[in-house]
Design a protein around this motif. Structure first.
Motif, PDB file in Angstrom:
ATOM      1  N   UNK A  82       0.813  -1.218   0.000  1.00 13.98           N
ATOM      2  CA  UNK A  82       0.000   0.000   0.000  1.00 13.98           C
ATOM      3  C   UNK A  82       0.845   1.266   0.000  1.00 13.98           C
ATOM      4  N   UNK A  83       2.013   1.196   0.608  1.00 15.67           N
ATOM      5  CA  UNK A  83       2.910   2.349   0.558  1.00 15.67           C
ATOM      6  C   UNK A  83       3.379   2.604  -0.871  1.00 15.67           C
ATOM      7  N   UNK A  84       3.696   1.540  -1.599  1.00 18.81           N
ATOM      8  CA  UNK A  84       4.100   1.695  -3.000  1.00 18.81           C
ATOM      9  C   UNK A  84       2.925   2.193  -3.837  1.00 18.81           C
ATOM     10  N   UNK A  85       1.730   1.623  -3.602  1.00 18.12           N
ATOM     11  CA  UNK A  85       0.556   2.054  -4.347  1.00 18.12           C
ATOM     12  C   UNK A  85       0.212   3.506  -4.127  1.00 18.12           C
ATOM     13  N   UNK A  86       0.509   4.023  -2.938  1.00 16.96           N
ATOM     14  CA  UNK A  86       0.166   5.408  -2.618  1.00 16.96           C
ATOM     15  C   UNK A  86       1.028   6.421  -3.359  1.00 16.96           C
ATOM     16  N   UNK A  87       2.226   6.028  -3.792  1.00 21.09           N
ATOM     17  CA  UNK A  87       3.136   6.999  -4.410  1.00 21.09           C
ATOM     18  C   UNK A  87       3.294   6.799  -5.923  1.00 21.09           C
ATOM     19  N   UNK A  88       2.804   5.685  -6.466  1.00 24.36           N
ATOM     20  CA  UNK A  88       3.031   5.433  -7.889  1.00 24.36           C
ATOM     21  C   UNK A  88       2.118   6.282  -8.770  1.00 24.36           C
ATOM     22  N   UNK A  89       2.623   6.586  -9.949  1.00 23.90           N
ATOM     23  CA  UNK A  89       1.803   7.287 -10.948  1.00 23.90           C
ATOM     24  C   UNK A  89       1.501   6.375 -12.132  1.00 23.90           C
ATOM     25  N   UNK A  90       1.843   5.097 -11.990  1.00 21.39           N
ATOM     26  CA  UNK A  90       1.668   4.123 -13.069  1.00 21.39           C
ATOM     27  C   UNK A  90       0.498   3.190 -12.748  1.00 21.39           C
ATOM     28  N   UNK A  91      -0.403   3.056 -13.696  1.00 21.92           N
ATOM     29  CA  UNK A  91      -1.508   2.107 -13.518  1.00 21.92           C
ATOM     30  C   UNK A  91      -0.982   0.688 -13.391  1.00 21.92           C
ATOM     31  N   UNK A  92       0.039   0.330 -14.181  1.00 19.76           N
ATOM     32  CA  UNK A  92       0.586  -1.029 -14.144  1.00 19.76           C
ATOM     33  C   UNK A  92       1.182  -1.340 -12.771  1.00 19.76           C
ATOM     34  N   UNK A  93       1.920  -0.382 -12.208  1.00 16.97           N
ATOM     35  CA  UNK A  93       2.497  -0.595 -10.875  1.00 16.97           C
ATOM     36  C   UNK A  93       1.403  -0.720  -9.832  1.00 16.97           C
ATOM     37  N   UNK A  94       0.387   0.125  -9.934  1.00 16.29           N
ATOM     38  CA  UNK A  94      -0.721   0.042  -8.991  1.00 16.29           C
ATOM     39  C   UNK A  94      -1.401  -1.315  -9.081  1.00 16.29           C
ATOM     40  N   UNK A  95      -1.553  -1.817 -10.301  1.00 13.37           N
ATOM     41  CA  UNK A  95      -2.158  -3.133 -10.497  1.00 13.37           C
ATOM     42  C   UNK A  95      -1.322  -4.215  -9.811  1.00 13.37           C
ATOM     43  N   UNK A  96      -0.003  -4.134  -9.950  1.00 19.52           N
ATOM     44  CA  UNK A  96       0.889  -5.117  -9.319  1.00 19.52           C
ATOM     45  C   UNK A  96       0.786  -5.038  -7.805  1.00 19.52           C
ATOM     46  N   UNK A  97       0.733  -3.817  -7.261  1.00 20.45           N
ATOM     47  CA  UNK A  97       0.636  -3.686  -5.796  1.00 20.45           C
ATOM     48  C   UNK A  97      -0.679  -4.250  -5.274  1.00 20.45           C
ATOM     49  N   UNK A  98      -1.734  -4.149  -6.075  1.00 22.84           N
ATOM     50  CA  UNK A  98      -3.015  -4.732  -5.648  1.00 22.84           C
ATOM     51  C   UNK A  98      -2.911  -6.254  -5.574  1.00 22.84           C
ATOM     52  N   UNK A  99      -2.228  -6.855  -6.536  1.00 24.70           N
ATOM     53  CA  UNK A  99      -2.051  -8.310  -6.507  1.00 24.70           C
ATOM     54  C   UNK A  99      -1.172  -8.713  -5.325  1.00 24.70           C
ATOM     55  N   UNK A 100      -0.068  -7.974  -5.107  1.00 25.36           N
ATOM     56  CA  UNK A 100       0.839  -8.299  -4.001  1.00 25.36           C
ATOM     57  C   UNK A 100       0.128  -8.147  -2.653  1.00 25.36           C
ATOM     58  N   UNK A 101      -0.620  -7.070  -2.492  1.00 22.72           N
ATOM     59  CA  UNK A 101      -1.365  -6.888  -1.259  1.00 22.72           C
ATOM     60  C   UNK A 101      -2.401  -7.980  -1.053  1.00 22.72           C
ATOM     61  N   UNK A 102      -2.992  -8.428  -2.145  1.00 21.77           N
ATOM     62  CA  UNK A 102      -3.992  -9.491  -2.058  1.00 21.77           C
ATOM     63  C   UNK A 102      -3.362 -10.818  -1.658  1.00 21.77           C
ATOM     64  N   UNK A 103      -2.171 -11.130  -2.196  1.00 23.65           N
ATOM     65  CA  UNK A 103      -1.485 -12.365  -1.811  1.00 23.65           C
ATOM     66  C   UNK A 103      -1.236 -12.387  -0.307  1.00 23.65           C
ATOM     67  N   UNK A 104      -0.774 -11.245   0.219  1.00 18.80           N
ATOM     68  CA  UNK A 104      -0.538 -11.156   1.661  1.00 18.80           C
ATOM     69  C   UNK A 104      -1.845 -11.250   2.438  1.00 18.80           C
ATOM     70  N   UNK A 105      -2.872 -10.599   1.944  1.00 18.91           N
ATOM     71  CA  UNK A 105      -4.173 -10.639   2.611  1.00 18.91           C
ATOM     72  C   UNK A 105      -4.731 -12.054   2.629  1.00 18.91           C
ATOM     73  N   UNK A 106      -4.537 -12.789   1.529  1.00 21.01           N
ATOM     74  CA  UNK A 106      -5.014 -14.165   1.457  1.00 21.01           C
ATOM     75  C   UNK A 106      -4.330 -15.036   2.499  1.00 21.01           C
TER      76      UNK A 106
END
Length: 397
Positions: A82-106
């Motif tokens: 979420x820290x990375x997602x908060x500072x990125x300006x790239x949709x692709x990076x935000x998409x990756x952070x959502x997947x990474x956060x979801x893996x941890x959440x799972x």
């Protein structure tokens, strides 16, 4: 109920806020990152896909770890994403952070559910499940509307920063309240044996019904903001209230299900699914009427989460010999629906069917869930009949 179970619910609150908050931030993300509304909605789908993939993998990887260590590791990865997602300006990076956060959440969910159930007596399992799942509903009541309000005032990135900050006290509470070892003091069974136990047809059909119910929920919830603002006529400032109503209903549904599910699971699931199907159709038909929309958002939140919590309890009941992996499969099924729902809703929007179309998709998904539940009920009746015949004395003997 042990205090540690409530702490697990607190941590789930922080993570649940992230999972649901995009429903109030889609327009801002789409505008800022210069992508379509459907592409922004795929961020919810990406999170759900990460949960689906991550649930069984992380459960297998962490099944022998001390549970406190596993919970803190998964929560730490979640915060970093979420820290990375908060500072990125790239949709692709935000998409990756959502997947990474979801893996941890799972991983967190899989460990949290089995940890909570190991701390309580068998007759309290539905209540313990409701407390953990209740963290998500509190997120809907408080976290998601707060995230929408932050997004309205300071932009969508502020909501990501807030999720990371809220996770810190949750981590401290976990360290203090959850035992460092395995709460049940018992080594896990064979992974192959647990996976084999989860291959039973009735259990797989229950998981499919779960996925359809949650697909219906997420299909509408992911596109609730454009429905409420562009069809109902609410201003953007109304969205925190609309989302809070869904959360209040969700909390009420989980609380009630936690008290009824152990005694009358069939009634909770059957009545809940029929009402959900009717409710989504009613919302699609009355979407232009503000009072009806507010009432139905409250009601559908209660029905969706009350029914979903009861289905999770059913999975554990149907897989008593697979305690470690049952939670991960329930989490995966929940998020198969969470991934498919927004995707199907996005397809309907992309086809030009209008902002009500995701709600109609939800109603159709509930029809599929009802068909699956009907098959389950029929097979259950056949099983009971077979058992009764076997137990009956043979005439003339």
């Amino acid at each position: 109920m042990p205090f540690a179970v409530y702490v697990l619910g607190l941590a789930v609150f922080a993570q649940g806020t992230s999972e649901f908050m995009l429903s109030g931030l889609l327009s801002g993300i789409a505008e800022d990152l210069r992508v379509s509304l459907g592409a922004a909605g795929l961020l919810t789908t990406a999170f759900a896909i990460g949960m689906v993939i991550g649930a069984p993998i992380t459960a297998l990887a962490g099944r022998t770890w001390p549970r406190r260590r596993a919970l803190l590791l998964f929560l730490g990865v979640f915060v970093a994403a979420h820290l990375v997602g908060a500072v990125t300006s790239s949709y692709a990076v935000l998409l990756v952070t959502r997947v990474a956060g979801a893996l941890a959440n799972a991983g967190f969910w899989a460990v949290a559910l089995v940890t909570a159930l190991a701390m309580v007596a068998p007759h309290q399992r539905a209540r313990a499940t409701a407390v953990v799942v209740g963290g998500v509903t509190v997120a809907c009541v408080v976290g998601v509307p707060a995230g929408a309000a932050l997004g309205e005032v300071w932009g969508w990135r502020a909501a990501f920063w807030a999720v990371a900050l809220v996770s810190v006290p949750a981590a401290l509470a976990l360290w203090a309240a959850v035992p460092g070892g395995r709460p049940d003091g018992v080594a896990p069974g064979s992974a192959r044996g647990e996976l084999r136990a989860l291959a039973r047809p009735r259990l797989l059909l229950t998981l499919l019904v779960m996925a359809l119910v949650q697909g219906a929920t997420f299909c509408t919830f992911s596109y609730l903001e454009p429905l409420a603002t562009r069809v109902t006529g609410f201003g953007s400032g109304w969205m925190p209230l609309v989302l809070a109503l869904f959360g209040v209903g969700s909390f009420a549904g989980v609380t009630l299900a936690g008290r009824l599910a152990d005694a009358r699971p069939d009634a909770v699931v059957g009545c809940g699914m029929v009402a959900l199907a009717a409710g989504w159709a009613a919302l699609a038909l009355t979407a232009a009427h503000p009072v009806a929309v507010l009432a139905l958002v409250l009601l559908q939140g209660a029905l969706a989460f009350g029914t979903g919590t009861t289905l999770i309890t059913r999975v554990f009941h149907q897989a008593p010999d697979a305690p470690t992996m049952a939670g991960s499969f329930a989490t995966a099924a929940f998020n198969v629906g969470a991934a498919a729902g927004p995707w199907l809703g996005g397809l309907a929007l992309g086809a030009g069917l209008g902002f009500r179309s995701p709600v109609w998709v939800s109603a159709l998904l509930m029809c599929g869930a009802l068909a699956g539940a009907g098959v389950l009920a029929g097979s259950s009746g056949r099983v009971r009949g077979t058992l009764t015949a076997r137990r009956s004395p043979v005439p003339g003997r």
